[in-house]
Design an enzyme around this catalytic site. Sequence first.
Site, PDB file in Angstrom:
ATOM      1  N   ARG A   1      50.628   8.467  57.501  1.00  0.00           N
ATOM      2  CA  ARG A   1      49.740   8.424  56.338  1.00  0.00           C
ATOM      3  C   ARG A   1      49.590   7.039  55.741  1.00  0.00           C
ATOM      4  O   ARG A   1      48.548   6.681  55.225  1.00  0.00           O
ATOM      5  CB  ARG A   1      50.248   9.399  55.263  1.00  0.00           C
ATOM      6  CG  ARG A   1      50.036  10.868  55.626  1.00  0.00           C
ATOM      7  CD  ARG A   1      50.579  11.793  54.566  1.00  0.00           C
ATOM      8  NE  ARG A   1      52.025  11.691  54.435  1.00  0.00           N
ATOM      9  CZ  ARG A   1      52.762  12.450  53.623  1.00  0.00           C
ATOM     10  NH1 ARG A   1      52.161  13.340  52.842  1.00  0.00           N
ATOM     11  NH2 ARG A   1      54.065  12.314  53.574  1.00  0.00           N
TER      12      ARG A   1
ATOM     13  N   LYS B   1      62.993  21.524  63.683  1.00  0.00           N
ATOM     14  CA  LYS B   1      63.774  22.764  63.814  1.00  0.00           C
ATOM     15  C   LYS B   1      63.138  23.945  63.087  1.00  0.00           C
ATOM     16  O   LYS B   1      63.189  25.075  63.561  1.00  0.00           O
ATOM     17  CB  LYS B   1      65.223  22.549  63.363  1.00  0.00           C
ATOM     18  CG  LYS B   1      65.504  22.510  61.875  1.00  0.00           C
ATOM     19  CD  LYS B   1      65.295  21.167  61.227  1.00  0.00           C
ATOM     20  CE  LYS B   1      66.260  20.122  61.721  1.00  0.00           C
ATOM     21  NZ  LYS B   1      66.113  18.832  60.988  1.00  0.00           N
TER      22      LYS B   1
ATOM     23  N   GLY C   1      71.060  16.674  66.257  1.00  0.00           N
ATOM     24  CA  GLY C   1      70.799  15.260  66.494  1.00  0.00           C
ATOM     25  C   GLY C   1      71.107  14.806  67.903  1.00  0.00           C
ATOM     26  O   GLY C   1      70.498  15.266  68.868  1.00  0.00           O
TER      27      GLY C   1
ATOM     28  N   VAL D   1      63.092   8.746  62.147  1.00  0.00           N
ATOM     29  CA  VAL D   1      63.210   9.084  63.568  1.00  0.00           C
ATOM     30  C   VAL D   1      62.064   8.472  64.368  1.00  0.00           C
ATOM     31  O   VAL D   1      62.278   7.939  65.467  1.00  0.00           O
ATOM     32  CB  VAL D   1      63.256  10.606  63.762  1.00  0.00           C
ATOM     33  CG1 VAL D   1      63.323  10.958  65.242  1.00  0.00           C
ATOM     34  CG2 VAL D   1      64.451  11.199  63.031  1.00  0.00           C
TER      35      VAL D   1
ATOM     36  N   LYS E   1      68.581  25.870  62.787  1.00  0.00           N
ATOM     37  CA  LYS E   1      69.249  25.445  64.019  1.00  0.00           C
ATOM     38  C   LYS E   1      69.966  26.615  64.690  1.00  0.00           C
ATOM     39  O   LYS E   1      69.950  26.744  65.918  1.00  0.00           O
ATOM     40  CB  LYS E   1      70.229  24.315  63.704  1.00  0.00           C
ATOM     41  CG  LYS E   1      69.545  23.061  63.166  1.00  0.00           C
ATOM     42  CD  LYS E   1      70.554  22.065  62.610  1.00  0.00           C
ATOM     43  CE  LYS E   1      69.860  20.881  61.976  1.00  0.00           C
ATOM     44  NZ  LYS E   1      70.811  19.957  61.304  1.00  0.00           N
TER      45      LYS E   1
ATOM     46  N   ASP F   1      68.609  24.692  56.522  1.00  0.00           N
ATOM     47  CA  ASP F   1      68.579  23.792  57.679  1.00  0.00           C
ATOM     48  C   ASP F   1      69.501  24.307  58.785  1.00  0.00           C
ATOM     49  O   ASP F   1      69.112  24.370  59.961  1.00  0.00           O
ATOM     50  CB  ASP F   1      68.992  22.383  57.253  1.00  0.00           C
ATOM     51  CG  ASP F   1      69.083  21.424  58.423  1.00  0.00           C
ATOM     52  OD1 ASP F   1      68.035  20.939  58.875  1.00  0.00           O
ATOM     53  OD2 ASP F   1      70.210  21.156  58.883  1.00  0.00           O
TER      54      ASP F   1
ATOM     55  N   GLU G   1      65.027  19.027  72.061  1.00  0.00           N
ATOM     56  CA  GLU G   1      66.457  18.706  72.037  1.00  0.00           C
ATOM     57  C   GLU G   1      66.887  18.159  70.683  1.00  0.00           C
ATOM     58  O   GLU G   1      67.983  18.447  70.196  1.00  0.00           O
ATOM     59  CB  GLU G   1      66.789  17.696  73.130  1.00  0.00           C
ATOM     60  CG  GLU G   1      68.264  17.329  73.228  1.00  0.00           C
ATOM     61  CD  GLU G   1      69.139  18.512  73.605  1.00  0.00           C
ATOM     62  OE1 GLU G   1      70.000  18.901  72.778  1.00  0.00           O
ATOM     63  OE2 GLU G   1      68.974  19.047  74.711  1.00  0.00           O
TER      64      GLU G   1
ATOM     65  N   ALA H   1      50.542   8.114  64.523  1.00  0.00           N
ATOM     66  CA  ALA H   1      49.830   8.702  63.393  1.00  0.00           C
ATOM     67  C   ALA H   1      50.785   8.782  62.217  1.00  0.00           C
ATOM     68  O   ALA H   1      51.907   9.277  62.349  1.00  0.00           O
ATOM     69  CB  ALA H   1      49.298  10.092  63.740  1.00  0.00           C
TER      70      ALA H   1
ATOM     71  N   GLU I   1      68.989  14.698  50.437  1.00  0.00           N
ATOM     72  CA  GLU I   1      67.671  14.411  49.888  1.00  0.00           C
ATOM     73  C   GLU I   1      67.680  14.544  48.359  1.00  0.00           C
ATOM     74  O   GLU I   1      68.591  15.130  47.775  1.00  0.00           O
ATOM     75  CB  GLU I   1      66.648  15.393  50.465  1.00  0.00           C
ATOM     76  CG  GLU I   1      66.540  15.370  51.975  1.00  0.00           C
ATOM     77  CD  GLU I   1      65.875  14.110  52.502  1.00  0.00           C
ATOM     78  OE1 GLU I   1      65.200  13.420  51.709  1.00  0.00           O
ATOM     79  OE2 GLU I   1      66.048  13.811  53.701  1.00  0.00           O
TER      80      GLU I   1
END
Length: 450
Positions: free
Chosen positions: A58, A119, A148, A27, A219, A215, A143, A56, A204
Amino acid sequence: MSADGKGGQAGGDTTPLRIGVAGLGTVGAGLVKLLRANESIVADRAGRPIVVTAVAARDRTRDRGIDLAGLTWHDDALALAHDPDIDVVVELIGGAEGIARRLVTAALQAGRPVVTANKALVAIHGAELAALAERAGVPLTFEAAVAGGIPAIKAVREGLAADRLVRVGGILNGTCNYIMTAMRESGRAFADVLAEAQALGYAEADPSTDVDGIDAAHKLAILAGLAFGRPVAFSSVHVEGIRAIDALDLTFARELGYRIKLLGLARRREDGIEARVHPCLVPERAPIAQVDGVFNAVVAEGAFVGRLMLEGRGAGEGPTATAVAADLIDIARGNAVPVWGRSTDGLTQVEALPRAAFNEEYYLRLNVHDRPGVIADVTAVLRDYGVSLRSMLQHGRAASDDPTVADAPSVPLVLVTHRTRESAMIEALARIAALPAVIGDPAMIRIEAG
């Protein structure tokens, strides 16, 4: 809007809005691409340019497909909160705790507007962060945290602000929706389809947050808070995932005229607010039943507006980056609304009603020994708890010389109930599971009108 992010846009002010992006994953990199590719469109709609000045992350060596030359790089994301060359902090790290929470808190305390796609952070700490933003007089926008690219936050909090919403929710996780769609279309087992989803990048390596419903629950907690004007305590949201859904359930659902979807549902009731995530049977002709694959759908229902549904991609680089950019455009123009649609004065979290208070129709699937009297035993238990049956399915009575023997073959038995209180169903299922003829734990799926 002034450069400090607190005031409205000055007349004719074309000073760029400078943003710092924490997190350069899918994203974050997508946001940088979008703001550069659509530079003139964004500037026109924002009334001023929006430019990334600092980032920023890593790993400085990773190829993200974007040119980072000329940007200030902070190894410590917290530095973004105090960078004098930043007007807005964009948090795209994720997670309810750790660096993401510390960064958002520090930025708000420093009087910096914050845009986040996180979220979990908003669902769990939204009330606290809203109070910080209000005290500092700066926006906190999110938002991209729900569905999404679907403008769900704006629709619920702003577009429907004049109505009394009584219901909100929908298909809030594209991974689960893809898995359920593929299982239905192919007849394959959950584990096989999950592996496919992981190979395609839809799930994942550790899919727990998605397939266990967490998840979607994050939301839903956000949507419920926006719809009903106060944050819902995340810990009180009832959550079930899709691991227990068998391909057999999808087959029986089709025969009964339904499809199975993982839904997040929040309802305003006279005795409180329901907020729950779990698989549901929905009529196959209902609009939400037609939402397949990785797509999401957000449904809202109000006393005056009636029911509306928004459908689209709930994740991915483009849709989520677009939602983040929409928040930045609002901030550039000075368009700020309270986080939960109202002042935080006296605003406290509300606990969702417990599972026992639900009142639904139910699909039950039992694995039973194929011998006389089993159905009578099961229905007797349901009768004892005041549960009325609407329909029943049983297929494939296995051949046997003596169907009364203990090792008689097993068959699935499907029962559909009329509406009843879930507390009665919980107790009835415990009794049914203990019957000698019942093998294993019964499966129970709630039925929604869609």
